[in-house]
Write a protein that holds these residues in place. Sequence first.
Motif, PDB file in Angstrom:
ATOM      1  N   LYS A 131    -108.000 -40.359  19.046  1.00 43.92           N
ATOM      2  CA  LYS A 131    -108.849 -41.480  19.047  1.00 43.92           C
ATOM      3  C   LYS A 131    -110.164 -41.050  20.164  1.00 43.92           C
TER       4      LYS A 131
ATOM      5  N   TYR B 168     -98.002 -37.751  16.775  1.00 41.23           N
ATOM      6  CA  TYR B 168     -98.973 -38.014  15.832  1.00 41.23           C
ATOM      7  C   TYR B 168    -100.315 -38.398  16.338  1.00 41.23           C
TER       8      TYR B 168
ATOM      9  N   LEU C  15     -98.032 -50.674  15.279  1.00 42.77           N
ATOM     10  CA  LEU C  15     -97.458 -49.660  15.154  1.00 42.77           C
ATOM     11  C   LEU C  15     -96.335 -49.908  14.072  1.00 42.77           C
TER      12      LEU C  15
ATOM     13  N   LEU D 256    -103.754 -49.514  19.576  1.00 40.26           N
ATOM     14  CA  LEU D 256    -103.520 -48.011  20.218  1.00 40.26           C
ATOM     15  C   LEU D 256    -104.120 -46.905  19.265  1.00 40.26           C
TER      16      LEU D 256
ATOM     17  N   PRO E  49     -97.119 -45.981  12.924  1.00 38.29           N
ATOM     18  CA  PRO E  49     -96.578 -44.956  13.385  1.00 38.29           C
ATOM     19  C   PRO E  49     -94.868 -44.817  13.882  1.00 38.29           C
ATOM     20  N   LEU E  50     -94.709 -46.187  14.363  1.00 38.80           N
ATOM     21  CA  LEU E  50     -93.247 -46.347  14.719  1.00 38.80           C
ATOM     22  C   LEU E  50     -92.370 -46.677  13.618  1.00 38.80           C
TER      23      LEU E  50
END
Lengths: 229, 593
Positions: free
Chosen positions: A114, A148, B138, B153, B162-163
């Motif tokens: 980011k 990631y 997430l 985020l 992602p989670l």
Amino acid sequence: MQYKLTRVNPDRANPDADNERYPIGERQTVPDPMEEQVHRSIYMGKLEEVLHSAVNWGRKNSLWPYNFGLSCCYVEMTTAFTAPHDIARFGAEVIRASPRQADFMVIAGTCFIKMAPVIQRLYEQMLEPKWVISMGSCANSGGMYDIYSVVQGVDKFLPVDVYVPGCPPRPEAFLQGLQLLQDSIGKERRPLSWVVGDQGVYRPEMPSQKELRREERIQVTNLRSPDEL
Amino acid sequence: MSANSATAVPPYTENDPQVVQELTERFGEHAFTRQATRTGMPVLWVGRDRLIEVLRALRDLPRPYVMLYDLHAMDERLRTHRDGLPAADYTVFYHLLSIERNSDVMIKVALNEADLNLPTATGIWPNANWYEREVWDLYGITFTGHPHLTRMLMPSTWEGHPLRKDYHARATEFDPFSLTAAKQDLEQEALRFKPEDWGMKRQGKNEDYMFLNLGPNHPSAHGAFRIILQLDGEEIVDCVPEIGYHHRGAEKMAERQSWHSYIPYTDRIDYLGGVMNNLPYVLSVEKLAGITVPERVEVIRVMLAEFFRITSHLLFLGTYIQDVGAMTPVFFTFTDRQRAYDVIEGITGFRLHPAWFRIGGVAHDLPRGWEKPVRDFIKWLPKRLNEYQKAAMDNSILRGRTVGVSKYTTAEALEWGVTGAGLRATGLDFDLRKTRPYSGYQNFDFEIPLAANGDAYDRCIVRIEEMRQSLRIIEQCLNNMPEGAYKADHPLTTPPPKDRTLQHIETLITHFLQVSWGPVMPANESFQMIEATKGINSYYLTSDGSTMSYRTRIRTPSFAHLQQIPAVIRGSMVPDLIAYLGSIDFVMADVDR
Ligand code: SF4
């Protein structure tokens, strides 16, 4: 000594400019450009060498850092700026809050996906000549964050001059990195003016410290015991 | 607001039976499924249709659950040990905290993969806002009625959640990162702030507003933090803090590190807190394993944690004073920090991130001769603190810039989930070391500094006083260091004591397995919160009976503190914001993890 030649030619029409990857420019490894000069004409060659040395001396002893921090490593970097380590001894205490006034940027911390476009933008805003120190494992290679959201090394898009290992490197290690950058700047050949001669930037390929010091390091056989202060 | 009247906090009630009784009386026995855990609080599952009702009831009970302490989710699809739990693909949990009861309760909701949706809790606790956004980001769970459910985020151009268990963890599982000119333009465009998206007007009745972008790299933003200000002249009409520039995926990382090898990652959560960060993690793992550590371990841990409280507060002090315009003190406080590091480095061998606590102990015994540098430091610092007080805190310019600036009350602090010095500066005596003692803090003699106004000045005064109290604690550690082992005698202590392995093959094998694969923790859930440098930090661990954590939720104080910014700063001037940001004392790793 081998040199790395970088040419950024704005006139060259690139039909695919949009898809060009950062860092932009052509790079190749070449022998020391000065030697060739000296062979052609001793007088001009020496004159140029003196001029380069004078300019480089000025540059390397008044490096102004850009006040830029990403994470933990930045704490050790600021520690190097304060009294106990006193970076002013190396002429690099003039911290600039604007990239336009800074000479070099320390990527102190983790480079996030980011954040990458922002770092790139800030780097572009710095004026030439400019240098990059990559401080800490995260900036060098992603470090312990193979995850990631993290770019695996800031050199994926920025041209890095010095890598300082450690997680975080001690302030002393950062200072050593700074001195190595100074050594390298002392040997650089940059265009003396936008109308004089070759417009390429020649950076010396400095030897790896790991290899230089290996001999000395493997001599150490007795380490201090951690049981005693 | 009843929380203001809660002057005396009662002793901590573990697994508070009273709230369960109150809830079942009201909603009936069948509304809840009780889950037995080692979290130290009742964990109740409720159906999605009754969720808001239950949450609202908890907020409105006599002696209410004023603080939404944490809200997050878990992907349950791969979990094997779920006996007696409602069927779920995902769960969302609400961790609530009551000051007046000094107890917690956790509400969980089961969700089906095909219908990942919940009603929002922002109407009950305003700080649910960011937590829900994070859960959406997430996990991809939506919240109906949420005012602004967007990525937080991850960058707005990101794909995937992602989670989730089926999302790759490693960067090296994706294509290597590269940046092209086109992508750079695209990402820069995505970062552009559009006031309309946030329901902000570009013009008022008689004025045009200016939108000022501060960050993600700004010297007084203390790291990669961005805040967009809507200005009418110098006055801040509104602002939008934007985070996520420092998201290191620490929670995902925990799912692919052994229980032991995750310890270094905890150091880097609040990177000024050093081993203080190890503490809630190892305590929580020890709860799972059922380890009780020897007294010597507790005292060593407390001593080093307090050292890090001091180094963190010293850094805060220097930069805070610098933010409001004084250049010199930062040089002095860093000199003090250097002295503290001499001790820390002597004992642990490292400066910033020692990763020195272990499951069931510490890495090493104290070295011979540790007392002298500690004593020197205790002698050194008080004089310096007095100097800072005289030269900086009593200085009229500093007072002028900070007294009365960015004030908030206890009630406001609680509804935003504020903890730590920011809460105690409003006058509420809530410090976990006293109210919920852990790691033997009950055996120490120290006071909790308080202030009354809750402004930028008070937050600093509280921290200076806290350093003095930390010195007191360290001195008691120094004078009363118990003898004994530095590791617990327990099969799950990692790494196991070495000497025994050399004696028979059984222990050798166990030792080998524990240091190669890591210890296997019994399937359960555990939780530990501590009073960290910046507020309450906690680890909520879920073990599925394996060598790795199934889910690690890290609740960090700074996340809550940043969310509160707009509510505090509206109507103030830009320079007040700078003083305010300095006084919060945050690091971005503690926000984005
Ligand atoms: S290299 Fe280590 S200390 Fe530096 S930013 Fe990365 S994790 Fe932090």
